[in-house]
Design a protein around this motif. Sequence first.
Motif, mmCIF file in Angstrom:
data_model
loop_
_atom_site.group_PDB
_atom_site.id
_atom_site.type_symbol
_atom_site.label_atom_id
_atom_site.label_comp_id
_atom_site.label_asym_id
_atom_site.label_seq_id
_atom_site.Cartn_x
_atom_site.Cartn_y
_atom_site.Cartn_z
ATOM 1 N N ILE A 22 50.822 46.115 40.154
ATOM 2 C CA ILE A 22 49.761 44.955 40.403
ATOM 3 C C ILE A 22 50.479 43.505 40.074
ATOM 4 N N GLY A 23 51.532 42.848 40.029
ATOM 5 C CA GLY A 23 51.894 41.825 39.519
ATOM 6 C C GLY A 23 50.665 40.551 39.049
ATOM 7 N N ILE A 24 50.239 39.993 37.988
ATOM 8 C CA ILE A 24 49.399 38.860 37.407
ATOM 9 C C ILE A 24 49.680 37.965 38.569
ATOM 10 N N GLU A 25 50.538 37.416 39.528
ATOM 11 C CA GLU A 25 50.824 36.836 40.290
ATOM 12 C C GLU A 25 49.385 36.534 41.456
ATOM 13 N N ARG A 26 49.741 38.004 41.861
ATOM 14 C CA ARG A 26 48.865 38.020 42.688
ATOM 15 C C ARG A 26 47.212 37.926 42.449
ATOM 16 N N ILE A 27 46.739 38.510 40.919
ATOM 17 C CA ILE A 27 45.340 38.317 40.852
ATOM 18 C C ILE A 27 45.578 36.481 41.216
ATOM 19 N N SER A 48 40.508 47.155 37.307
ATOM 20 C CA SER A 48 38.827 47.300 36.499
ATOM 21 C C SER A 48 38.156 45.252 36.126
ATOM 22 N N LEU A 49 37.643 45.285 36.734
ATOM 23 C CA LEU A 49 36.570 43.727 35.931
ATOM 24 C C LEU A 49 37.582 43.157 34.393
ATOM 25 N N GLN A 50 37.642 44.442 33.518
ATOM 26 C CA GLN A 50 38.096 43.794 32.952
ATOM 27 C C GLN A 50 39.195 43.723 32.356
ATOM 28 N N GLN A 51 40.312 43.924 33.458
ATOM 29 C CA GLN A 51 41.904 43.486 33.716
ATOM 30 C C GLN A 51 41.612 42.707 34.740
ATOM 31 N N VAL A 52 41.232 42.313 35.784
ATOM 32 C CA VAL A 52 41.404 41.053 36.373
ATOM 33 C C VAL A 52 40.979 39.624 35.264
ATOM 34 N N TYR A 53 39.626 40.065 34.552
ATOM 35 C CA TYR A 53 39.889 39.111 33.183
ATOM 36 C C TYR A 53 40.339 38.433 32.226
ATOM 37 N N ILE A 56 43.446 36.823 33.339
ATOM 38 C CA ILE A 56 42.592 35.451 33.477
ATOM 39 C C ILE A 56 42.987 34.622 32.580
ATOM 40 N N THR A 57 42.393 35.352 31.701
ATOM 41 C CA THR A 57 42.384 34.156 29.939
ATOM 42 C C THR A 57 44.170 34.511 29.659
ATOM 43 N N TYR A 58 44.547 35.442 29.783
ATOM 44 C CA TYR A 58 46.136 34.966 30.062
ATOM 45 C C TYR A 58 46.407 34.414 29.983
#
Length: 118
Positions: A22-27, A48-53, A56-58
């Motif tokens: 999954i690319g960051i662009e999808r998130i 994971s929720l941590q990865q999604v956050y 977004i933080t990145y």
Amino acid sequence: MELESYFDFVSDNAIRLKGTRIGIERILQDYELGATPEEIVIRYPSLSLQQVYAAITYYLANRKAVDAYLERVRQQQEEAWEEQERHPSEFVRSLRERLNRQRETFLKERRQNTAVNL
């Protein structure tokens, strides 16, 4: 933990969440469209929720660089779409032909049913 440790920087053209495809662009696309991190995890259960956050933080911490990356990705996707439109694969050609035949059959039956009901 460093924020970058959540990602695989495959090349200038790919930033993936580590351990996924999954690319960051999808998130970020989902996030920009108003999805919450919790909703994004539902859409991509391998995250994971941590990865999604982290994604977004990145983005928020590196907005200029990530925006440039996102623009490159969008441009590459558009170019790939245009190329596919100009030179469709045999699979795409046959799929289009089959869909056109099905649409013609559907419209023909619909016209016949409408004529009968009048």
